[in-house]
Design a protein around this motif. Structure first.
Motif, mmCIF file in Angstrom:
data_model
loop_
_atom_site.group_PDB
_atom_site.id
_atom_site.type_symbol
_atom_site.label_atom_id
_atom_site.label_comp_id
_atom_site.label_asym_id
_atom_site.label_seq_id
_atom_site.Cartn_x
_atom_site.Cartn_y
_atom_site.Cartn_z
ATOM 1 N N GLN A 1 1.166 8.497 -9.152
ATOM 2 C CA GLN A 1 0.780 7.792 -10.369
ATOM 3 C C GLN A 1 0.699 6.272 -10.204
ATOM 4 N N ALA A 2 1.212 5.726 -9.088
ATOM 5 C CA ALA A 2 1.220 4.267 -8.939
ATOM 6 C C ALA A 2 -0.191 3.711 -8.823
ATOM 7 N N ALA A 3 -1.014 4.352 -7.986
ATOM 8 C CA ALA A 3 -2.377 3.866 -7.801
ATOM 9 C C ALA A 3 -3.183 4.000 -9.087
ATOM 10 N N GLN A 4 -2.989 5.103 -9.807
ATOM 11 C CA GLN A 4 -3.728 5.289 -11.056
ATOM 12 C C GLN A 4 -3.362 4.212 -12.071
ATOM 13 N N ALA A 5 -2.092 3.859 -12.129
ATOM 14 C CA ALA A 5 -1.668 2.817 -13.069
ATOM 15 C C ALA A 5 -2.306 1.479 -12.726
ATOM 16 N N LEU A 6 -2.411 1.163 -11.437
ATOM 17 C CA LEU A 6 -3.013 -0.106 -11.034
ATOM 18 C C LEU A 6 -4.515 -0.112 -11.269
ATOM 19 N N ARG B 1 -2.919 -9.033 -6.681
ATOM 20 C CA ARG B 1 -1.724 -8.777 -5.875
ATOM 21 C C ARG B 1 -2.075 -8.791 -4.389
ATOM 22 N N LEU B 2 -3.233 -8.242 -4.038
ATOM 23 C CA LEU B 2 -3.625 -8.123 -2.637
ATOM 24 C C LEU B 2 -4.108 -9.444 -2.052
ATOM 25 N N PHE C 1 0.837 -1.203 0.000
ATOM 26 C CA PHE C 1 0.000 0.000 0.000
ATOM 27 C C PHE C 1 0.870 1.250 0.000
ATOM 28 N N ARG C 2 1.965 1.221 0.750
ATOM 29 C CA ARG C 2 2.862 2.373 0.756
ATOM 30 C C ARG C 2 3.470 2.596 -0.630
ATOM 31 N N GLY C 3 3.822 1.493 -1.283
ATOM 32 C CA GLY C 3 4.359 1.628 -2.629
ATOM 33 C C GLY C 3 3.337 2.160 -3.609
ATOM 34 N N GLU D 1 8.657 9.756 0.484
ATOM 35 C CA GLU D 1 7.296 9.819 0.997
ATOM 36 C C GLU D 1 6.320 9.826 -0.162
ATOM 37 N N PRO D 2 5.065 9.394 0.060
ATOM 38 C CA PRO D 2 4.109 9.274 -1.022
ATOM 39 C C PRO D 2 3.960 10.530 -1.854
#
Length: 573
Positions: A117-122, A132-133, A110-112, A336-337
């Motif tokens: 842009q990481a969450a949007q890509a997923l 993954r989860l 979750f931190r990663g 940091e995020p």
């Protein structure tokens, strides 16, 4: 293509997380599992010796009078109790350690994914995120519970069997130890290699099946309208058939390896039986010691059976390591995020937002999405960013919210809350959806926010009020109600800086006007930045910022002719 070297690095990253999170508990679990196996071997061997010795002692009156039955029987009881307690303790400790590691792994992921842009890509591939989860993380459970723990227990059984038989005759101990390592370890290696392809096909097939099922359920209306519903169902059935084939192959491998394990075990026991028979015939061993040797070897085969089942899932665990390892290695060095520097709750002279020479890019795009942005907003200001679609309005809000990072320049902002175009709600109660903004909010505060957003009466008429569970994405509420719930959540958040991205888009005129009136009423002491192309939303602002192709091309203050002209040029609805 991933190399063996990169896989080793991924494996090291996973094992490092195991050690850091539950190292002592995991080591204790391994020790308990090993001691439990050793206690079981000792129990079976001692029982065999005791029964044989008792029978032989009963043949002679003098031997029967001198034979001590109390010490062996006490040892048998002690080993039985120890084996039971060890098994219970091993299950508790190993599972507790495993769950702690998996929880830490989810947190690291979750931190990663909180990086820009990481969450949007997923979210472009939600089935992958779900996999993954769930499946990938759960697959790592086998690495410890079904590989490391049984491997340690199997090694301990080999050492004990070799030591016991070696004490009786060194040749017998060496041969038995070599046989256990050769056949026990060899069967496990053969199973792992043979099952790897089928295990990978099963894992990838299950992932594809989930993705297709999600697409079928979520897009059944569109699929039916375009005539693709039947085709999607057929594709789902084909994937399920391939998955069944992989399951069948793994089942055949399990059955075959079980047969091979049994045959090899029987051959080993038969060899030991012939050897101890010869030693008894040569008066080197007594019959009770021969029974001890035979049953010790028989018990030594037990942990290899558990290790064999772990080998069947080695391909699944290896794939999970390859997928999650790079994320774990990268998470050790990520910042940091958000790269947005917080200005903190300073005085009124401190700007709420300060952008200097900012430029940013979307991943995979050479052209900058924003270029040369210089912008300062003071506390209490209401600013609207206007311009045609694709001008960079929403990108600017993404940058300030920390969802994307600046390539060059500096971004400083006070803590803010963001009302996006899409209302993100979860399959949970109304109360818990509201508390995403204020986890400690009381029911009185929740009702006050609902009253301020104009949704209180609607919630009171729901079956269970605040405890009413919403469907996925807020199913059960209308579009206007969803927007009002998002507004209530905005009002609950303690931030004094609001980012509003087209807050009344897709609402009917009456609902939109009411939402905007309530926003204006409660934004009196807030700093507000609105991204919009609608006149009714831009009227809330005291300053208009005109953007085009990622640049700020003009700024107009309320009360000027330029402000009125720019406002009039916007869409009315």
């Amino acid at each position: 293509m991933r190399t063996h070297k990169s896989f080793r690095h991924d494996l090291v990253a996973v094992l490092r997380l195991f050690v850091r999170t539950g190292g002592r508990r995991m080591l204790l679990g391994v020790l308990l599992a090993t001691l439990t196996v050793l206690a079981g071997m000792a129990l079976l061997g001692l029982s065999g010796w005791f029964i044989t010795a008792t029978a032989l002692a009963g043949l002679s009156a003098s031997a029967g009078l001198t034979f001590n039955v109390f010490v062996p029987s006490a040892g048998i009881r002690l080993l039985a109790l120890g084996r039971t307690a060890g098994r219970y303790g091993e299950r508790v400790v190993t599972h507790d350690a495993t769950f702690a590691v998996l929880a830490a792994l989810r947190e690291r992921l979750f931190r990663g994914w909180a990086q820009p842009q990481a969450a949007q890509a997923l979210l472009r591939r939600p089935a992958r995120l779900l996999f993954r989860l769930t499946h990938d993380i759960d697959a790592l459970e086998s690495l410890y519970l079904r590989v490391l723990v049984p491997a340690a227990a199997s090694l301990g059984s080999v050492v004990l069997a070799g030591a016991v038989l070696g004490a009786l005759d060194w040749r017998l101990g060496a041969a038995a130890g070599a046989w256990l390592m050769l056949w026990g370890g060899g069967v496990v290696i053969v199973v792992a290699r043979s099952a790897r392809a089928a295990s990978l096909r099963r894992t990838l097939g299950l992932e594809r099946l989930r993705a297709q099922a999600v697409d079928l359920v979520a897009g059944q209306t569109e699929l039916a309208m375009t005539g693709q519903l039947r085709w999607q169902c057929q594709a789902l059935a084909r994937t399920d058939a391939r998955l069944a084939q992989a399951d069948d192959q793994l089942h055949r491998l399990d059955t075959g390896s079980g047969w091979l394990h049994t045959v090899s075990g029987h051959l080993g026991v038969s060899g030991v039986l012939l050897a101890v028979g010869a030693l008894v015939g040569a008066d080197v061993l007594s019959a009770p010691l021969a029974a001890l040797a035979l049953l010790t070897v028989l018990a030594a085969l037990e942990p290899f059976s558990a290790l064999r089942r772990g080998a069947l899932e080695a391909g699944r665990s290896g794939l999970a390591i390859r997928r999650l390892g790079p994320r774990l290695r990268g998470a050790e060095h990520v910042p940091e995020p958000s790269k947005v520097a917080s200005l903190g709750p300073a005085g009124d002279d401190t700007p709420a937002l300060d952008l200097v020479a900012v430029q940013t890019h979307y991943s995979g795009c050479a052209a900058p999405a924003l270029r040369g942005i210089d912008l300062q907003i003071h506390p209490g200001e209401r600013v609207a960013v206007v311009g045609p679609s694709g001008a960079g309005k929403s990108t600017l809000l993404l940058l300030i919210a920390g969802e994307i990072s600046a390539s060059t320049g500096t971004v400083q902002a006070k803590p803010c809350t963001w009302l996006t175009q899409r209302t993100e709600l979860f399959q949970d109660s109304v109360r818990d959806n509201l508390r995403l903004a204020a986890p400690d909010a009381t029911d009185e505060q929740l009702w006050a926010a609902l009253q301020a957003s104009g949704l209180a009466s609607d919630v009171k008429h729901l079956a269970y009020g605040l405890d009413t569970r919403l469907g996925e994405g807020g199913l059960g509420l209308s579009g206007g109600q969803l927007r009002r719930l998002a507004l209530a959540r905005l009002l609950l958040h303690p931030a004094d800086f609001w980012l509003l991205d087209e807050p009344s888009e897709s609402l009917d005129s009456q609902t939109a006007d009411d939402v905007l009136v309530r926003l204006a009423l409660h934004a009196r002491r807030k700093t507000v930045l609105i991204a919009t192309h609608l006149r009714r939303e831009a009227r809330l602002a005291d300053r208009l910022i005109v953007m085009d192709h990622g640049r700020i091309v003009a700024q107009h203050q309320r009360g000027t002719l330029e402000f009125d002209a720019a406002l009039a040029a916007l869409r009315h609805h």
